[in-house]
Design an enzyme around this catalytic site. Structure first.
Site, mmCIF file in Angstrom:
data_model
loop_
_atom_site.group_PDB
_atom_site.id
_atom_site.type_symbol
_atom_site.label_atom_id
_atom_site.label_comp_id
_atom_site.label_asym_id
_atom_site.label_seq_id
_atom_site.Cartn_x
_atom_site.Cartn_y
_atom_site.Cartn_z
ATOM 1 N N CYS A 1 0.798 -1.104 -0.004
ATOM 2 C CA CYS A 1 0.112 -0.110 -0.093
ATOM 3 C C CYS A 1 0.923 1.221 -0.020
ATOM 4 O O CYS A 1 1.813 1.386 1.001
ATOM 5 C CB CYS A 1 -1.066 -0.244 1.334
ATOM 6 S SG CYS A 1 -1.904 1.455 1.423
ATOM 7 N N HIS A 47 -2.185 -4.528 -10.787
ATOM 8 C CA HIS A 47 -3.042 -3.098 -11.089
ATOM 9 C C HIS A 47 -3.461 -3.421 -12.679
ATOM 10 O O HIS A 47 -2.649 -3.987 -13.455
ATOM 11 C CB HIS A 47 -2.152 -2.029 -11.173
ATOM 12 C CG HIS A 47 -1.982 -1.617 -9.708
ATOM 13 N ND1 HIS A 47 -2.947 -0.620 -8.926
ATOM 14 C CD2 HIS A 47 -0.938 -2.039 -8.799
ATOM 15 C CE1 HIS A 47 -2.468 -0.753 -7.764
ATOM 16 N NE2 HIS A 47 -1.418 -1.431 -7.639
ATOM 17 N N GLU A 59 -10.324 0.661 -6.259
ATOM 18 C CA GLU A 59 -9.155 -0.243 -5.680
ATOM 19 C C GLU A 59 -10.031 -1.580 -5.324
ATOM 20 O O GLU A 59 -11.124 -1.654 -4.764
ATOM 21 C CB GLU A 59 -8.752 0.139 -4.328
ATOM 22 C CG GLU A 59 -7.942 1.382 -4.228
ATOM 23 C CD GLU A 59 -7.189 1.659 -3.218
ATOM 24 O OE1 GLU A 59 -7.077 1.094 -2.092
ATOM 25 O OE2 GLU A 59 -6.930 2.873 -2.767
ATOM 26 N N CYS A 71 -4.523 6.317 -4.844
ATOM 27 C CA CYS A 71 -3.728 4.992 -4.586
ATOM 28 C C CYS A 71 -2.507 5.066 -5.048
ATOM 29 O O CYS A 71 -2.065 5.356 -6.266
ATOM 30 C CB CYS A 71 -4.485 3.945 -5.580
ATOM 31 S SG CYS A 71 -3.878 2.434 -5.211
ATOM 32 N N GLY A 115 -1.077 2.524 -7.359
ATOM 33 C CA GLY A 115 -1.711 2.595 -8.516
ATOM 34 C C GLY A 115 -1.104 3.701 -9.348
ATOM 35 O O GLY A 115 -1.047 3.408 -10.606
#
Ligand code: ZDP
Length: 281
Positions: free
Chosen positions: A72, A163, A212, A221, A224
């Site tokens: 994350c 992703h 997400e 994100c 991302g």
């Protein structure tokens, strides 16, 4: 259970410091309860700080649906700031063990204050089996995928977590709540996927909206944005260093010559508190 609420570009997290004492219970269930915006504290994820044998600290994160992602990006900036300002690390560079491997955030100070955090996010994984994506080996760059009778062109990147990036003329016009869940759970992605719609503005800027995995639409994100930066280069759309504009603000993403991706952005405190909602396993 004590916690600290933090956010990076409006992607918000409940941090639980488990360094001195390991919190008990079912972390996935606790995340589902605490992340709920009406019946809980409200957040895009629950982040646990735990001791590590191989690094300064181990970070685990749980999505609002209880699943555990590998990494994350926005949370790791918050974690670095928390550790530094609570004197839990001495150095401005913090080594964090994650399910995506060793990730190294570095605090950027201005007049002794943490102004932003730059994170060495490691190398992107591009091969299908590493993302993972079903099908024969190779990369997925600008490949057609049919969703709802419409053909989308997808580029897939793992930053530890999966992703799927789609370039569009205008992110504002994307029906994210419709396409997001269909792509997230598409059979092509055995571990589901995060979904990013990206609008390239020029050779160093792009707009992005994100759906997400396990969380739905969020304001930003980090992993991302890194995947989007990599996808821009794989499709020859930008230079290697770009600013990604998200609903919650900007991230600077660089896919450097050493094949590592660097992400720079803010990390802020919201409040601290105590809750008795944690689920005892
Ligand atoms: O991979 C996933 O399941 C994500 N929902 C994890 C969270 C990613 C995050 N938004 C980020 O900034 O990288 C926190």
């Amino acid at each position: 259970m004590k916690f600290t609420k933090m956010q990076g570009l409006g992607n918000d997290f409940i941090l639980v410091d488990g360094l001195a004492e390991k919190p008990g219970g079912d972390y996935g269930e606790t995340a589902r309860k605490l992340c709920d915006r009406h019946f809980g504290i409200g957040a895009d994820g629950l982040v646990l700080l735990l001791p590590s044998r191989t690094a300064d600290i181990r970070m685990r994160i749980f999505n609002p649906d209880g699943s555990e992602p590998e990494m994350c990006g926005n949370a790791i900036r918050c974690v670095a700031r928390y550790l530094y300002e609570h004197d839990l690390v001495k150095d401005r560079t913090v080594r964090v063990e994650t399910l995506a491997g060793l990730i190294v955030p570095e605090l950027i100070l201005e007049e002794q204050r943490v102004a932003s955090v730059r994170v060495d996010m490691g190398e992107p994984r591009l091969e299908r089996d590493l993302i993972p994506i079903e099908g024969s080996p190779g990369r997925v760059v600008n490949q057609p995928l049919s969703v709802d009778g419409k053909v989308l062109k997808i580029t897939c990147v793992s930053m530890g977590n999966p992703h799927c990036v789609i370039f569009v003329p205008a992110v504002r016009d994307v029906p994210l709540a419709v396409l997001g869940p269909k792509l997230e759970t598409h059979p092509l992605f055995p571990r589901r996927t995060n979904v990013e719609f990206v609008q390239v503005l020029n050779d160093s800027e792009a707009n992005m909206r994100v759906w997400e995995r396990g969380a739905g639409e969020t304001l930003a994100c980090g992993t991302g944005a890194c995947a989007a930066g990599v996808a821009c280069i794989l499709n020859n759309l930008t230079t290697r260093k770009i600013t990604v504009h998200l609903a919650g603000g900007d991230l600077i993403i660089e896919w450097a010559a050493n094949n590592h991706v660097y992400m720079t952005g803010p990390a802020e405190y919201v409040f601290s508190g105590e809750t008795d909602l944690a689920v005892n396993g």
